[in-house]
Write an enzyme that holds these catalytic residues in place. Structure first.
Site, PDB file in Angstrom:
ATOM      1  N   LYS A  35       0.842  -1.208   0.000  1.00  0.00           N
ATOM      2  CA  LYS A  35       0.000   0.000   0.000  1.00  0.00           C
ATOM      3  C   LYS A  35       0.875   1.255   0.000  1.00  0.00           C
ATOM      4  CE  LYS A  35      -4.177   0.104   2.188  1.00  0.00           C
ATOM      5  NZ  LYS A  35      -5.181   0.233   3.248  1.00  0.00           N
ATOM      6  N   LEU A 153     -16.469  10.910   8.938  1.00  0.00           N
ATOM      7  CA  LEU A 153     -16.535  11.010   7.471  1.00  0.00           C
ATOM      8  C   LEU A 153     -17.332   9.844   6.893  1.00  0.00           C
ATOM      9  CD1 LEU A 153     -14.559   8.709   6.017  1.00  0.00           C
ATOM     10  CD2 LEU A 153     -12.786  10.280   6.689  1.00  0.00           C
ATOM     11  N   GLY A 257     -25.347  -1.600   5.660  1.00  0.00           N
ATOM     12  CA  GLY A 257     -24.198  -2.505   5.555  1.00  0.00           C
ATOM     13  C   GLY A 257     -22.963  -1.659   5.753  1.00  0.00           C
ATOM     14  N   CYS A 260     -18.876   0.150   8.930  1.00  0.00           N
ATOM     15  CA  CYS A 260     -19.074   0.833  10.222  1.00  0.00           C
ATOM     16  C   CYS A 260     -20.362   0.445  10.954  1.00  0.00           C
ATOM     17  CB  CYS A 260     -19.022   2.342  10.020  1.00  0.00           C
ATOM     18  SG  CYS A 260     -17.368   2.906   9.615  1.00  0.00           S
ATOM     19  N   LYS A 263     -20.820  -3.189  12.576  1.00  0.00           N
ATOM     20  CA  LYS A 263     -19.889  -3.503  13.667  1.00  0.00           C
ATOM     21  C   LYS A 263     -20.057  -2.531  14.838  1.00  0.00           C
ATOM     22  CE  LYS A 263     -15.609  -1.014  12.423  1.00  0.00           C
ATOM     23  NZ  LYS A 263     -15.635   0.043  13.422  1.00  0.00           N
ATOM     24  N   LYS A 320     -22.520   1.065  -0.691  1.00  0.00           N
ATOM     25  CA  LYS A 320     -23.310   2.275  -0.960  1.00  0.00           C
ATOM     26  C   LYS A 320     -22.696   2.957  -2.184  1.00  0.00           C
ATOM     27  CE  LYS A 320     -21.007   5.602   2.023  1.00  0.00           C
ATOM     28  NZ  LYS A 320     -21.202   6.624   3.016  1.00  0.00           N
TER      29      LYS A 320
HETATM   30  P1  NAD Z   1      -8.971   0.560   6.760  1.00  0.00           P
HETATM   31  O1  NAD Z   1      -8.992  -0.912   6.951  1.00  0.00           O
HETATM   32  O2  NAD Z   1      -9.339   1.135   5.439  1.00  0.00           O
HETATM   33  O3  NAD Z   1      -7.529   1.131   7.152  1.00  0.00           O
HETATM   34  C1  NAD Z   1      -6.795   0.709   8.253  1.00  0.00           C
HETATM   35  C2  NAD Z   1      -5.320   0.721   7.856  1.00  0.00           C
HETATM   36  O4  NAD Z   1      -4.540   0.470   9.004  1.00  0.00           O
HETATM   37  C3  NAD Z   1      -4.942  -0.351   6.834  1.00  0.00           C
HETATM   38  O5  NAD Z   1      -4.318   0.261   5.725  1.00  0.00           O
HETATM   39  C4  NAD Z   1      -3.976  -1.259   7.607  1.00  0.00           C
HETATM   40  O6  NAD Z   1      -2.969  -1.805   6.775  1.00  0.00           O
HETATM   41  C5  NAD Z   1      -3.409  -0.283   8.620  1.00  0.00           C
HETATM   42  N1  NAD Z   1      -2.812  -0.921   9.803  1.00  0.00           N
HETATM   43  C6  NAD Z   1      -3.280  -1.934  10.555  1.00  0.00           C
HETATM   44  N2  NAD Z   1      -2.432  -2.233  11.552  1.00  0.00           N
HETATM   45  C7  NAD Z   1      -1.392  -1.375  11.433  1.00  0.00           C
HETATM   46  C8  NAD Z   1      -0.183  -1.186  12.153  1.00  0.00           C
HETATM   47  N3  NAD Z   1       0.115  -1.947  13.209  1.00  0.00           N
HETATM   48  N4  NAD Z   1       0.659  -0.225  11.765  1.00  0.00           N
HETATM   49  C9  NAD Z   1       0.370   0.552  10.686  1.00  0.00           C
HETATM   50  N5  NAD Z   1      -0.761   0.423   9.961  1.00  0.00           N
HETATM   51  C10 NAD Z   1      -1.626  -0.545  10.325  1.00  0.00           C
HETATM   52  O7  NAD Z   1      -9.928   1.143   7.906  1.00  0.00           O
HETATM   53  P2  NAD Z   1     -10.792   2.491   7.858  1.00  0.00           P
HETATM   54  O8  NAD Z   1     -12.064   2.238   7.116  1.00  0.00           O
HETATM   55  O9  NAD Z   1      -9.941   3.628   7.484  1.00  0.00           O
HETATM   56  O10 NAD Z   1     -11.184   2.601   9.404  1.00  0.00           O
HETATM   57  C11 NAD Z   1     -10.242   2.962  10.393  1.00  0.00           C
HETATM   58  C12 NAD Z   1     -10.992   3.293  11.660  1.00  0.00           C
HETATM   59  O11 NAD Z   1     -11.835   4.431  11.457  1.00  0.00           O
HETATM   60  C13 NAD Z   1     -11.896   2.179  12.175  1.00  0.00           C
HETATM   61  O12 NAD Z   1     -11.924   2.197  13.553  1.00  0.00           O
HETATM   62  C14 NAD Z   1     -13.259   2.593  11.632  1.00  0.00           C
HETATM   63  O13 NAD Z   1     -14.321   2.074  12.402  1.00  0.00           O
HETATM   64  C15 NAD Z   1     -13.194   4.103  11.750  1.00  0.00           C
HETATM   65  N6  NAD Z   1     -14.056   4.845  10.828  1.00  0.00           N
HETATM   66  C16 NAD Z   1     -14.170   4.441   9.533  1.00  0.00           C
HETATM   67  C17 NAD Z   1     -14.963   5.191   8.666  1.00  0.00           C
HETATM   68  C18 NAD Z   1     -15.144   4.763   7.237  1.00  0.00           C
HETATM   69  O14 NAD Z   1     -16.037   5.285   6.574  1.00  0.00           O
HETATM   70  N7  NAD Z   1     -14.323   3.861   6.700  1.00  0.00           N
HETATM   71  C19 NAD Z   1     -15.643   6.331   9.128  1.00  0.00           C
HETATM   72  C20 NAD Z   1     -15.461   6.724  10.451  1.00  0.00           C
HETATM   73  C21 NAD Z   1     -14.668   5.964  11.299  1.00  0.00           C
END
Ligand code: NAD
Length: 436
Positions: A35, A153, A257, A260, A263, A320
């Site tokens: 990545k 977001l 779905g 977020c 879970k 979505k």
């Molecule tokens: P994601 O899976 O897209 O990204 C997480 C990233 O963290 C991945 O790229 C992974 O490789 C990296 N990662 C994992 N362990 C790591 C480590 N030890 N060191 C460095 N990098 C590491 O997840 P996301 O959708 O961005 O969600 C992240 C958080 O934000 C979650 O808690 C989620 O619930 C929350 N969130 C997500 C959204 C959304 O729309 N996706 C919105 C609000 C909040």
């Protein structure tokens, strides 16, 4: 400010890009080397409108960079954001192993005072846990603070939402630490809520659970409308114009779905349970949501007199519109069940097909357009409300279908228009249109 964002996913990458755009020096860290490599080469790991331009601009201006070296990134930064995944365990409990692993490494790398900000969605009490893990892994005692700054977001409009959030929630142990975050967000000129850490953590779950409630509520009302001969579209409009209710999230359909809502609702039920409170309201929300897929499949089965040997064109796979995210997408469940009942699938999605392919049964057919998906099918099934599906040439669709049947799991079309166009049209919480 020197910032590092750990976790370069939907939240971390967008957050990092926007902070860089505001003039900060940002290092985005991920332990997925492929990545990081792709990002360094200018390739975005996700589809998000406006993201590529913003990343390219800030990388070009030298304010944004990508690395796998968390320890070096921590040492260079004043503020460290944790934005790694917090997936669910089978019990509904949140798996905090990624957050804990990052906290341990931050502890090991810490050489001077830092502000550690939890942006991942984490159950109440996790701020305390992060503080404890960092302290345990420090090689020598260094002062630090932990702040909760949950993210709101929405995928598909993540850049816009991060530039213009409706509120910024800052849960901090004291006013001075809160001010570091206030200063960082000040250029956005958006409302900020400054509170304690546990309250900030709860605000995130309470918000998502409330939105999930609205979705399940309108779906339950849709069930009533279907048997009572009412139109849920009119009902939702009539309710939503009341400012105490609001119009958003009153769209009936296949239910929620994505990565977020499912879970986060499960996690809140679990956390409440741990504190001795049975969150019955949310358990009902989940149950109603689970009933949506069988409900829509039942509509298709009834319309076609069974699904065995039927060919179905499927419009939309992403959970979505405007995203390629397939996590917990309703299409996965719907298509697996349709397959199990003997149907053949011809699917089309504007951007999510590459992500969907490995997750769907191997027999699933993928098409280059909605028209191709409709070609020779016994019915068209709408699973994601992409805008481009609203503006299809429906006469062409009708001509492509073997039978002019549409099962609309997202209420994308007006029943009256479908009648005029000669379709048999089944949608959610509205009378079916059956020609003749
Ligand atoms: P994601 O899976 O897209 O990204 C997480 C990233 O963290 C991945 O790229 C992974 O490789 C990296 N990662 C994992 N362990 C790591 C480590 N030890 N060191 C460095 N990098 C590491 O997840 P996301 O959708 O961005 O969600 C992240 C958080 O934000 C979650 O808690 C989620 O619930 C929350 N969130 C997500 C959204 C959304 O729309 N996706 C919105 C609000 C909040």
């Amino acid at each position: 400010m020197n910032i590092c964002v750990v976790g370069t996913g939907y939240v971390g990458l967008v957050t990092g890009a926007v902070f860089a755009d505001l003039g900060n020096d940002v290092l985005c860290v991920d332990n997925d080397a492929a990545k990081v490599e792709a990002l360094r080469a200018g390739r975005m790991p996700i589809y998000e409108p406006g993201l590529e331009e913003m990343v390219t601009r800030n990388v070009g201006d030298g304010r944004l960079a990508f690395t796998t070296d968390l320890q070096a990134a921590v040492r260079q930064s004043d503020v460290i954001f944790i934005a790694v995944g917090t997936p669910p365990k089978a019990t509904g409990e949140t798996d905090l192993s990624q957050v804990e692993a990052v906290a341990a490494e931050i502890g090991r790398a810490m050489d001077r005072y830092k502000v550690v900000v939890n942006k991942s969605t984490v159950p109440v009490g996790t701020g305390e846990l992060v503080r404890e893990v960092i302290t345990r892994h420090q090689t020598r005692p260094v002062e630090f603070d932990v702040v909760s700054n949950p993210e709101f977001l929405r995928e598909g409009s993540a850049i816009e939402d991060t530039l213009r959030p409706e509120r910024i929630v800052i849960g901090a142990p004291n006013q001075q630490v809160a001010m570091t975050l206030v200063e960082l967000y000040a250029p956005l000129e958006r409302p900020m809520i400054i509170t304690d850490l546990p309250s900030a953590e709860v605000i995130k779950y309470a918000s998502n659970a409330f939105l999930a409630c609205k979705i399940s509520f309108i779906n339950a009302i849709a069930n009533v409308c279907e048997v009572a001969g009412a139109d849920v579209g009119h009902v939702a409009k009539g309710m939503g114009l009341d400012s105490r209710i609001g119009r958003e999230f009153l769209q009936p359909g296949l239910g929620y779905g994505g990565s977020c809502f499912p879970k986060d609702v499960d996690s809140l039920i679990h956390t409440a349970g741990r504190f001795g409170y049975d969150f019955r309201l949310l358990r009902a929300v989940v149950e109603i949501n689970h009933e949506r897929t069988p409900h829509v499949i039942g509509m298709a089965r009834k319309a076609l007199g069974g699904l065995e040997d039927r060919t179905l064109g499927v419009l939309g796979l992403a959970f979505k519109p405007n995203t390629d995210d397939m996590r917990e997408a309703k299409s996965l469940e719907v298509i697996r069940r349709l397959h199990a009942e003997g149907a053949r699938i011809r699917a089309y999605d504007p951007v999510a097909m590459d992500n969907a392919r490995p997750l769907l049964p191997p027999a699933t057919g993928f098409c280059g357009s909605a028209y191709e998906a409709a070609q020779g099918a016994d019915a068209l099934v709408v699973l994601t409300e992409w805008n481009e599906f609203r503006f299809l040439n429906m006469e062409r669709i009708r001509a492509a279908l073997r039978r002019p049947v549409i099962v609309d799991g997202r209420n994308l079309y007006e029943p009256e228009r479908m009648r005029r166009l000669g379709f048999e049209y089944h949608s959610i919480g509205r009378k079916a249109v059956v020609p003749g």
